[in-house]
Design an enzyme around this catalytic site. Structure first.
Site, short mmCIF file in Angstrom:
data_model
loop_
_atom_site.label_atom_id
_atom_site.label_comp_id
_atom_site.label_asym_id
_atom_site.label_seq_id
_atom_site.Cartn_x
_atom_site.Cartn_y
_atom_site.Cartn_z
N ASP A 166 0.83 -1.21 0.00
CA ASP A 166 0.00 0.00 0.00
C ASP A 166 0.86 1.25 0.00
O ASP A 166 0.52 2.27 -0.62
CB ASP A 166 -0.92 0.00 1.22
CG ASP A 166 -2.03 -1.04 1.11
OD1 ASP A 166 -2.59 -1.39 2.17
OD2 ASP A 166 -2.32 -1.49 0.00
N LYS A 188 -14.80 -6.31 4.22
CA LYS A 188 -13.80 -6.59 3.18
C LYS A 188 -13.18 -7.95 3.48
O LYS A 188 -12.28 -8.07 4.31
CB LYS A 188 -12.73 -5.51 3.13
CG LYS A 188 -11.75 -5.68 1.98
CD LYS A 188 -10.76 -4.53 1.94
CE LYS A 188 -9.83 -4.66 0.74
NZ LYS A 188 -9.02 -5.88 0.77
#
EC number: 6.5.1.2
Length: 674
Positions: free
Chosen positions: A39, A118
């Site tokens: 990320d 998620k």
């Protein structure tokens, strides 16, 4: 060099890293870095692209990894996008404010969001035709996925036929595996790193009967091109057709309620039987979703608020030191086994010497271990209340544990480095890989697998051995062709590539040495400044011999100068360079007054040259100031033909491109001083 040009160089490196890790994660199911580190790479790229918007058109956003070649490709009717990430409450708030602004909404207008788990699994798509399951595919790179139809059909409770469905229906969801089933799978002899990898590996089996044994589960989350008014309505419709959807879903127009849902699910995640790594917020109104649209990578109407990593407590039995390819000494915690998020952890990163001292970490302590991004574990704290006896402080080594060379710590840096360079066997294989890479000596046929083979047989244990490989093979009477993977052609090609690489330009030579902070860009600056190998080497010796001596070159900073000094202080490195250059012809860098008849021209080669290899001809042409291309176009200035020219010869004639023989080309590359 302008700021934008520097940004482009950084983006090149970031994109290369991201694509590499995409391949490992999405296609090979074997990530090398944590989600958080990945990320961070994407975040760095986003910051640069935000600062230099004109570079956006230069870089295509890829989603995931290219489809596995073992499976047939499936073209998605609509791209399967990934989601932008939020890492704190403020990121979510910015997303919601930005969304309202894009929709030109007034302050008193409400905006409803669907809040969904998620699930940490593998995204997939299913197409139904006339109510029957027709095709299933993975996300792949967003444009094309892998055909996993037969494997998906083995998943329990997944409808093969649907009543009252449209003639054409596409639904998308996530394949996953429960933590307990994952643990059982590994107990049966499998070796998956985590449940996500287990699910991804299971759905990609070539034999569907193996997939059927893996207890996979699924959860549907969207209908493509739905006629529903809201996401909530879509989920209800999926349920009515017999699909599994997630029960932990709410819709709200209240920001704090959306955040509270995140906090609640984070605190209760251990009570859920499968791994989740965040909450997804979606605009509930599907018409508004269409208005907002997408970027090239992600929808503007959704964001994933990622959970922080999972933690656990265990005993630190020992601190060992790992020497990486760049020479960094990294302390590793050897732990009593602990199960964190379904993964048994036995080792964790301690980062560096300063972190050990700051946290006062000692062998025998009970430590808090965190799986950063739920993948790579690290020690984040010590529970000193459990330190019931006096434990000795850890003494960081003053010599490299691998080769015994001196270690050093640069000013204002936390990392400690081995000065052994190419003498250090822990670094050597990766150093050699760098040495033979495309931007260094470019020795084709000497990859990781081949290097490991030669290393294990004692044929290449340092870079000098590369250039004496043929002699060693003959002296030891080794029949390479008797080994698997080595045919006469591959052997001859490799030896020829090694021989051709002995002619190298100065910047590639400097880059090949793998000196810290000396990448391609700095290597070129150094080469253009010193022009010749002799000048460069003489200045480097001065740096090593006099701590007060320095060099003044624009864009070459103090960190780089100190790194060069450190490298040349080490006698092992000097011996290596002196032995190396005996095998080489190092071509001077082109000075600013260098001109030739092909300077600034674009040239293409075809056919077999009689005087040298194609790679050597390319190098000589580039040294003479030409740009060498692999394909013809209207912008090509010259086509150089050797023996048995290919189809490029006729194409050049049709494009009226000037054609040069090898002899004429040799005259054209001769340098002239002006």
């Amino acid at each position: 060099m302008t700021d934008q040009e520097e940004a482009k160089l950084i983006l090149d490196k970031l994109n290369e890293k991201i694509r590499y890790h995409d391949l490992l994660y999405y296609t090979q199911d074997s990530p090398e870095i944590s989600d958080a580190e990945y990320d961070d790479l994407c975040h760095q790229r986003s910051i640069i692209l935000e600062k230099f918007p004109s570079l956006n058109s230069y870089y295509q956003d890829y989603i995931g990894g290219d489809p596995d070649s073992r499976f047939s490709k499936v073209k998605h009717n609509e791209r399967m996008l990934s989601l932008d990430n939020a890492f704190n409450k403020q990121d979510v708030e910015k997303f919601m404010v930005r969304t309202r602004k894009l929709l030109d909404m007034k302050e008193n207008e409400s905006l409803c969001f669907s809040c969904e788990l998620k699930i940490d699994g593998l995204s997939f798509s299913i197409i139904y035709k006339n109510g029957k399951l027709f095709q299933a595919s993975t996300r792949g790179n967003g444009y094309f996925g892998e055909n996993i139809t037969n494997n998906v059909k083995t998943i329990e409770n997944l409808p093969h036929t649907i009543q009252n469905a449209p003639d054409f229906l596409e639904v998308r969801g996530e394949v996953y595996i429960d933590r307990n089933d994952f643990i059982q799978l590994n107990n049966e002899g499998k070796n998956f790193a985590n449940p996500r990898n287990a699910a991804a590996g299971s759905i990609r089996q070539l034999d569907p009967t193996i997939t059927a044994q893996r207890k996979l589960k699924y959860c549907m989350y969207t209908i493509v091109n739905s006629n529903c008014l809201t996401q909530t309505e879509s989920l209800n419709l999926l349920n009515s057709w017999g699909f599994c959807t997630n029960e932990h879903t709410i819709s709200t127009d209240n920001f704090e309620e959306a955040i509270n849902f995140y906090n609640k699910m984070y605190n209760n995640r251990s009570n859920i039987s499968y791994d989740i790594d965040g909450i997804i917020y979606k605009i509930n109104n599907i018409k508004l979703q269409h208005i907002l649209g997408t970027t090239s990578k992600s929808p503007r109407w959704a964001i994933a608020y990622k959970f922080p990593a999972i933690e656990g407590k265990t005993k630190l039995n020992k601190i060992s030191i790992q020497v990486g390819r760049t020479g960094v000494l990294t302390p590793i915690a050897e732990l009593a086994p602990i199960n964190i998020g379904g993964v048994v952890i036995t080792r964790a990163s301690l980062h560096n010497k300063s972190e050990i001292e700051r946290k006062d970490i000692r062998e025998g302590d009970y430590v808090i271990v965190k799986r950063a991004g739920d993948v790579i574990p690290q020690v984040v704290d010590v529970d000193k209340s459990l330190r019931t006896v006096e434990l000795a402080e850890f003494n960081f080594p003053t010599a490299c544990p691998a080769c015994g060379s001196t270690v050093y710590q640069a000013q204002q840096e936390v990392s400690i480095y081995c000065m052994g360079g190419l003498f250090c066997h822990n670094q050597i294989l990766e150093k050699i890989r760098h040495f033979v890479s495309k931007d260094a000596f470019n020795i084709i046929g000497l990859g990781k697998k081949q290097l490991l083979f030669f290393y294990e047989y004692g044929l290449i244990t340092n870079i000098i051995d590369i250039f004496t490989l043929e002699e060693k093979i003959n002296n030891k009477n080794i029949q390479l062709s008797s080994f698997n993977g080595w045919g006469e052609k591959s052997i001859n090609n490799l030896l020829s590539a090694i021989n051709n690489s002995k002619v190298i330009n100065l910047e590639n030579f400097i880059f090949s040495l793998g000196i810290r902070f000396v990448g391609k860009h700095i290597a070129k600056i150094l080469a253009n400044h010193f022009i010749s190998y002799k000048n460069w080497y003489t200045e480097m010796l001065k740096l090593a011999q006099d701590v007060n001596y320095t060099i003044n070159i624009q864009q070459v900073g103090l960190k780089t100068i100190n790194s060069l000094r450190t490298f040349f202080i080490e006698q092992h490195n000097l011996n290596m360079i002196n032995n190396l250059v005996e095998h080489l012809t190092i071509i001077d860098a082109q000075s600013n007054s260098y001109v030739s008849l092909i300077h600034g021209k674009t040239i293409v080669f075809t056919g077999e040259l009689s005087s040298m290899s194609r790679s050597e001809a390319k190098l000589k042409s580039e040294t003479a100031g030409a740009k060498v291309s692999s394909s013809l176009s209207k912008n090509t200035d010259f086509l150089i033909i050797g023996n048995n020219p290919g189809s490029k010869y006729k194409k050049a004639q049709s494009l009226n491109i000037q054609i040069l023989s090898e002899d004429i080309w040799l005259q054209y590359i001769q340098p002239n001083k002006v």
